[in-house]
Scaffold this active site. Sequence first.
Site, PDB file in Angstrom:
ATOM      1  N   ASP A 131       0.815  -1.227   0.000  1.00 59.85           N
ATOM      2  CA  ASP A 131       0.000   0.000   0.000  1.00 59.85           C
ATOM      3  C   ASP A 131       0.845   1.272   0.000  1.00 59.85           C
ATOM      4  O   ASP A 131       0.339   2.327   0.334  1.00 59.85           O
ATOM      5  CB  ASP A 131      -0.851   0.031   1.279  1.00 59.85           C
ATOM      6  CG  ASP A 131      -2.318  -0.123   0.971  1.00 59.85           C
ATOM      7  OD1 ASP A 131      -2.645  -0.390  -0.187  1.00 59.85           O
ATOM      8  OD2 ASP A 131      -3.127   0.038   1.886  1.00 59.85           O
ATOM      9  N   CYS A 195     -24.376  -1.239  -0.324  1.00 63.45           N
ATOM     10  CA  CYS A 195     -23.480  -0.093  -0.093  1.00 63.45           C
ATOM     11  C   CYS A 195     -24.273   1.106   0.426  1.00 63.45           C
ATOM     12  O   CYS A 195     -25.172   1.603  -0.265  1.00 63.45           O
ATOM     13  CB  CYS A 195     -22.750   0.277  -1.380  1.00 63.45           C
ATOM     14  SG  CYS A 195     -21.629   1.685  -1.173  1.00 63.45           S
ATOM     15  N   CYS A 246     -21.029 -10.213   1.551  1.00 64.22           N
ATOM     16  CA  CYS A 246     -20.569 -11.105   0.482  1.00 64.22           C
ATOM     17  C   CYS A 246     -20.676 -12.571   0.906  1.00 64.22           C
ATOM     18  O   CYS A 246     -20.084 -12.969   1.919  1.00 64.22           O
ATOM     19  CB  CYS A 246     -19.120 -10.778   0.120  1.00 64.22           C
ATOM     20  SG  CYS A 246     -18.428 -11.876  -1.145  1.00 64.22           S
TER      21      CYS A 246
END
Length: 308
Positions: A131, A195, A246
């Site tokens: 990252d 979302c 999920c």
Amino acid sequence: MQSVETHTAFIKAQAADLGFDHCGIARAVQLDDDARRLEQWLHKGMHGNMKYMENHFDKRIDPRKLVDNAQSVITLLLNYYPSEQQVPDAPRISKYAYGKDYHEVIKAKLNTLLVRMQETIGEVSGRGFVDSAPVLERAWAQRSGLGWLGKNGNLIHKQAGSFFFIATLITDIPLVYDGPVGDYCGSCTKCLDACPTGALVAPGVVDGSRCISYYTIELKELLIPEQMQGQFDNWMFGCDTCQDVCPWNRFSKPNKTVEFTPIPEILNFSTRDWEELTEEEFKRIFKHSPMKRSKFAGIRRNLNFLEY
């Protein structure tokens, strides 16, 4: 003389020994398709105020511009799914931030892996990234067979879900390369439907400028835009909604990395505890936590926004 197969087997064995859950390897090439997608995404302004994502475009799409004579991209996954959850009704914190800052933990593992490669294989040059540099980690993870990119933009592993940190080690030696796997999202749209802010604008396309994680972590302004009020679903730092819903995350198992043991305050703090937290206490408790990225002022801003 050792073979490419021997080198590959050694690297994967060492990765497992260092605690990585999965390891895949791809040939270092320019990512032309990903370059086009990234260019379109940036052009639409979906990176919000994250201007750093516009920098070093050529390096993002070609690992050979990060490591001279790069031949292989090694991708490693490290599970961060926690064994415990926060107390009910408290301001919510993304699971990746429950323990010690993953940058510190993974960087040390990558450095050790490279040293072991140099000691056993011989002259090896490489760079590890977590990252912290222009690397398209998820694209490389997909290319190396570690999963597919779900409709929420996350890498999904068929046997283990998506609660993983992704690390990349680019090196100048040839290895045996893994192939990509299929996409198993099918017709499922649970992440798109769930979302809170509608940041998942299309399958696999995340409008970063509408994401709760962007507002609670990346945004440096003192105020969060008023039009976002009432949409954060009590998330104070990051957001896991698209992962929590999920179906593939039913396979998630608690991680075994000691450094990711949850900070007790993260699990146990109530809303009042967060409200009464002083800056000195914040710096002491979260000294090695990813939450320090938002700083005390950012956490106060996020908390106030939830209570508005």
